[in-house]
Design a protein around this motif. Sequence first.
Motif, mmCIF file in Angstrom:
data_model
loop_
_atom_site.group_PDB
_atom_site.id
_atom_site.type_symbol
_atom_site.label_atom_id
_atom_site.label_comp_id
_atom_site.label_asym_id
_atom_site.label_seq_id
_atom_site.Cartn_x
_atom_site.Cartn_y
_atom_site.Cartn_z
ATOM 1 N N MET A 1 0.824 -1.204 0.000
ATOM 2 C CA MET A 1 0.000 0.000 0.000
ATOM 3 C C MET A 1 0.859 1.256 0.000
ATOM 4 S SD MET A 1 -2.603 1.560 2.754
ATOM 5 C CE MET A 1 -2.776 3.328 2.707
ATOM 6 N N VAL A 2 0.493 2.159 -0.889
ATOM 7 C CA VAL A 2 1.189 3.439 -1.012
ATOM 8 C C VAL A 2 0.177 4.545 -0.726
ATOM 9 C CG1 VAL A 2 2.501 4.928 -2.566
ATOM 10 C CG2 VAL A 2 2.686 2.441 -2.782
ATOM 11 N N LEU A 3 0.594 5.542 0.014
ATOM 12 C CA LEU A 3 -0.271 6.698 0.254
ATOM 13 C C LEU A 3 0.416 7.943 -0.289
ATOM 14 C CD1 LEU A 3 -2.882 7.828 1.736
ATOM 15 C CD2 LEU A 3 -1.369 8.291 3.658
ATOM 16 N N VAL A 4 -0.307 8.691 -1.103
ATOM 17 C CA VAL A 4 0.207 9.969 -1.593
ATOM 18 C C VAL A 4 -0.662 11.060 -0.997
ATOM 19 C CG1 VAL A 4 0.757 11.364 -3.622
ATOM 20 C CG2 VAL A 4 0.878 8.870 -3.763
ATOM 21 N N ASP A 5 -0.083 11.974 -0.260
ATOM 22 C CA ASP A 5 -0.869 13.050 0.344
ATOM 23 C C ASP A 5 0.058 14.211 0.665
ATOM 24 O OD1 ASP A 5 -3.036 14.423 1.309
ATOM 25 O OD2 ASP A 5 -3.752 12.790 2.584
ATOM 26 N N LYS B 1 0.858 19.906 -6.117
ATOM 27 C CA LYS B 1 1.812 19.331 -7.075
ATOM 28 C C LYS B 1 1.373 17.945 -7.545
ATOM 29 C CE LYS B 1 4.572 22.812 -7.058
ATOM 30 N NZ LYS B 1 4.579 23.675 -8.246
ATOM 31 N N ASP B 2 0.077 17.638 -7.372
ATOM 32 C CA ASP B 2 -0.425 16.327 -7.786
ATOM 33 C C ASP B 2 -0.239 16.097 -9.279
ATOM 34 O OD1 ASP B 2 -2.382 17.496 -5.527
ATOM 35 O OD2 ASP B 2 -2.153 15.333 -5.245
ATOM 36 N N PHE B 3 -0.609 17.119 -10.053
ATOM 37 C CA PHE B 3 -0.553 16.949 -11.511
ATOM 38 C C PHE B 3 0.883 16.715 -11.968
ATOM 39 C CE2 PHE B 3 -0.534 18.290 -15.950
ATOM 40 C CZ PHE B 3 -1.612 17.555 -16.425
ATOM 41 N N GLU B 4 1.838 17.414 -11.299
ATOM 42 C CA GLU B 4 3.244 17.257 -11.649
ATOM 43 C C GLU B 4 3.685 15.818 -11.387
ATOM 44 O OE1 GLU B 4 1.900 19.820 -10.353
ATOM 45 O OE2 GLU B 4 2.752 21.642 -11.211
ATOM 46 N N LEU B 5 3.281 15.262 -10.226
ATOM 47 C CA LEU B 5 3.678 13.883 -9.915
ATOM 48 C C LEU B 5 3.042 12.904 -10.901
ATOM 49 C CD1 LEU B 5 5.112 11.818 -8.178
ATOM 50 C CD2 LEU B 5 3.214 11.855 -6.576
ATOM 51 N N GLY C 1 -5.644 21.998 -10.355
ATOM 52 C CA GLY C 1 -5.676 21.007 -11.419
ATOM 53 C C GLY C 1 -7.033 20.349 -11.537
ATOM 54 N N LYS C 2 -7.720 20.186 -10.398
ATOM 55 C CA LYS C 2 -9.094 19.657 -10.346
ATOM 56 C C LYS C 2 -9.330 18.461 -11.274
ATOM 57 C CE LYS C 2 -11.912 22.817 -8.089
ATOM 58 N NZ LYS C 2 -13.280 23.181 -7.965
ATOM 59 N N HIS C 3 -10.264 18.612 -12.240
ATOM 60 C CA HIS C 3 -10.600 17.426 -13.037
ATOM 61 C C HIS C 3 -9.460 17.000 -13.952
ATOM 62 C CE1 HIS C 3 -12.355 20.881 -15.225
ATOM 63 N NE2 HIS C 3 -11.840 20.289 -16.264
ATOM 64 N N MET C 4 -8.488 17.897 -14.199
ATOM 65 C CA MET C 4 -7.314 17.476 -14.969
ATOM 66 C C MET C 4 -6.495 16.461 -14.165
ATOM 67 S SD MET C 4 -7.629 18.799 -17.822
ATOM 68 C CE MET C 4 -6.043 18.392 -18.559
ATOM 69 N N ASN C 5 -6.475 16.628 -12.823
ATOM 70 C CA ASN C 5 -5.803 15.642 -11.974
ATOM 71 C C ASN C 5 -6.474 14.280 -12.094
ATOM 72 O OD1 ASN C 5 -4.111 17.626 -11.073
ATOM 73 N ND2 ASN C 5 -5.097 17.879 -9.093
ATOM 74 N N SER C 6 -7.824 14.288 -11.971
ATOM 75 C CA SER C 6 -8.560 13.026 -12.083
ATOM 76 C C SER C 6 -8.295 12.393 -13.440
ATOM 77 C CB SER C 6 -10.062 13.257 -11.918
ATOM 78 O OG SER C 6 -10.310 14.064 -10.795
ATOM 79 N N ALA C 7 -8.342 13.214 -14.497
ATOM 80 C CA ALA C 7 -8.104 12.697 -15.843
ATOM 81 C C ALA C 7 -6.701 12.102 -15.931
ATOM 82 C CB ALA C 7 -8.283 13.817 -16.874
ATOM 83 N N GLY C 8 -5.720 12.770 -15.308
ATOM 84 C CA GLY C 8 -4.344 12.288 -15.329
ATOM 85 C C GLY C 8 -4.209 10.931 -14.660
#
Lengths: 115, 305
Positions: free
Chosen positions: B37-41, B61-65, B119-126
């Motif tokens: 299990m990995v957690l990103v936060d 920085k979610d979208f960058e990751l 980033g919003k829905h672009m993050n989800s899309a990513g």
Amino acid sequence: MSLTVVKNATCTFCGCVCDDIELHANAEKIVATKRACSLGESWFKNHTAERLYPEALIDGQEATVDAAVEVAADYLVNANMPLVYGMSNVTCEAQREAVSLAELVGGIIDSHTSL
Amino acid sequence: MIYWGGNPAECHPRHFTKYSLTQKGKFTPNGRKDRTMVLVDIRETPSAKAADLFLQIRPGKDFELISVLRALVKGQRVRADAAAEIGLPMQQVHDLVGMMKAARFGIIFFGMGLSMTRGKHMNSAGVLMLAAEMNAFTKFVAMPMRGHGNVTGADVVMRYSTGYPFGVNLCRGYPRFNPGEFSTVDLLVRGDNDACLVLGADPGATMPQPAIDHLARIPTIVLDPKVTHTSRLARVHITTAVTGVSAPGTAYRMDEIPLPLRPALKSPYPTDEQVVRRIREAVQRRPAWLPGRNGKHGNLVSHGM
């Protein structure tokens, strides 16, 4: 007073929708839960069958459901771009009705997903 | 198993034990021991204790990751300072890619920490793209961590009835979908709507202030088991039975399994379903909406004629 026991009750507090909850209820409220998490337990215990609120309000004044339904229908019919929003804490049956209503009044329908 | 921008230990307490992490499965006979299990936060929440690897990234920085992961998964070169901007050592990102590719079946559970930040829905899309691209190497899926009870049901019902999952505009008589244009917050902040029916939600407590201000300006109708913040600024409030506690029906779990509700109480109030149906029937008794009817050029036509 004897308690009604509901086995395999479904909790709709969060998106997990756990369906293995046991509920012990009297006529008015749920007094005990089994297998529910802390969030689920407070969800079940905080909602009672008591009459705590007026059945409807129009402009802040108490009213009947019949009157409120008519006023609501007037507002929706007279609007050029009504919005139907929410639908996360209602049943799928209610959601279907909401979609049908939105189509009828030519509106926009949206849920929490868009947030 | 990657949890991204969510805190299941506190927000979905039974997610680990009942569904995801510790359950024994056909290919995971040892339960937790067979899973990584990995957690990103952006901060160390109680969920981090359950994780084998916790990646604390800088806020926004979610979208960058996601972009770096997608590049590394495909074997493309990434500038060394890209990881520093995210707030991680490059080695950790490489480790994560290794874990993802080594998994027999991977999943990304993404929460509001991902979909509601920069980033919003672009993050989800990513994230969805990342999961799709991972399928070149192994089985990989993505699933949103849904907050409220039956919000998954709303997606499913709108999908099978209109073809789109949310933010559906039926003004032209056929469905149109465009998040950002027909999504509630955007509509209300711009002030596009001239009436609103709210059911099973309390936007008056959760939405940005300009959206709440607009709800107070227009005729708002609220259906809720309680008199909510939104009810106080609404013209009409109707009290309804509580879904699952005193109202029967169906609710979808976040993995899109429909489950029947078994209410334990009998409510003195009608259900949302009954009230919405009555409003619809009341609307059907009225003359139909036509373009311009509410303007100067009245033109009345009845339903069913």
